[in-house]
Design a protein around this motif. Structure first.
Motif, short mmCIF file in Angstrom:
data_model
loop_
_atom_site.label_atom_id
_atom_site.label_comp_id
_atom_site.label_asym_id
_atom_site.label_seq_id
_atom_site.Cartn_x
_atom_site.Cartn_y
_atom_site.Cartn_z
N UNK A 65 0.86 -1.18 0.00
CA UNK A 65 0.00 0.00 0.00
C UNK A 65 0.90 1.22 0.00
N UNK A 66 0.77 2.03 -1.04
CA UNK A 66 1.58 3.24 -1.12
C UNK A 66 0.90 4.36 -0.35
N UNK A 67 1.71 5.06 0.41
CA UNK A 67 1.17 6.20 1.14
C UNK A 67 1.11 7.40 0.20
N UNK A 68 0.11 8.19 0.38
CA UNK A 68 -0.02 9.39 -0.43
C UNK A 68 1.04 10.38 0.03
N UNK A 69 1.83 10.85 -0.93
CA UNK A 69 2.91 11.78 -0.59
C UNK A 69 2.34 13.17 -0.36
N UNK A 70 3.04 13.89 0.48
CA UNK A 70 2.62 15.25 0.78
C UNK A 70 3.03 16.16 -0.37
N UNK A 71 2.08 16.75 -1.03
CA UNK A 71 2.38 17.67 -2.14
C UNK A 71 2.69 19.05 -1.58
N UNK A 72 3.55 19.77 -2.30
CA UNK A 72 3.83 21.14 -1.88
C UNK A 72 2.58 21.98 -2.12
N UNK A 73 2.41 22.99 -1.36
CA UNK A 73 1.21 23.82 -1.55
C UNK A 73 1.19 24.44 -2.95
N UNK A 74 0.03 24.50 -3.53
CA UNK A 74 -0.11 25.03 -4.89
C UNK A 74 0.11 26.53 -4.90
N UNK A 75 0.69 27.00 -6.00
CA UNK A 75 0.88 28.44 -6.17
C UNK A 75 -0.45 29.07 -6.55
N UNK A 76 -0.74 30.17 -5.93
CA UNK A 76 -1.99 30.86 -6.23
C UNK A 76 -1.76 31.73 -7.46
N UNK A 77 -2.61 31.54 -8.44
CA UNK A 77 -2.51 32.28 -9.69
C UNK A 77 -3.69 33.23 -9.75
N UNK A 78 -3.44 34.42 -10.24
CA UNK A 78 -4.50 35.40 -10.37
C UNK A 78 -5.53 34.87 -11.36
N UNK A 79 -6.77 34.79 -10.94
CA UNK A 79 -7.81 34.20 -11.77
C UNK A 79 -8.39 35.19 -12.77
N UNK A 80 -8.12 36.46 -12.60
CA UNK A 80 -8.66 37.44 -13.53
C UNK A 80 -7.66 37.60 -14.68
N UNK A 81 -8.14 37.37 -15.86
CA UNK A 81 -7.27 37.52 -17.01
C UNK A 81 -8.09 38.09 -18.16
N UNK A 82 -7.36 38.56 -19.15
CA UNK A 82 -8.01 39.17 -20.29
C UNK A 82 -7.51 38.46 -21.54
N UNK A 83 -8.42 38.14 -22.42
CA UNK A 83 -8.06 37.48 -23.67
C UNK A 83 -7.74 38.58 -24.68
#
Length: 88
Positions: A65-83
């Motif tokens: 049984x493989x243990x779930x590895x601890x992932x590094x915290x995700x980088x927060x990306x600005x959700x507002x963008x313009x096409x």
């Protein structure tokens, strides 16, 4: 006359209830050994199958049984963008 009818009715109901209880005890006395035989057969089947596979493969199979590895915290990306469309 009403008292006799009432007595006979209660007597009949009591006999039916007691008869049902006796019947259920006899029924369980036949069904319970069958259930125990089924459980014993299942146990013996699993023991035999385990023994067969141990002999066939030469060792006991191990489940890893493989243990779930601890992932590094995700980088927060600005959700507002313009096409931007340069073609029009």
């Amino acid at each position: 006359m009403r008292q006799i009818d009432s007595f006979v009715m209660w007597l009949a109901v009591s006999v039916l209830i007691l008869g049902g209880l006796v019947f259920s005890v006899y029924l369980l006395s036949f069904i319970l050994p069958l259930v125990l035989l089924f459980l014993l057969g299942d146990f013996l089947w699993n023991v035999g199958r385990r023994w067969y596979y141990q002999k066939k493969f030469g060792q006991e199979t191990v489940v890893i049984v493989k243990k779930k590895t601890q992932n590094k915290p995700a980088d927060i990306i600005d959700a507002e963008y313009e096409i931007l469309d340069d073609k029009h």
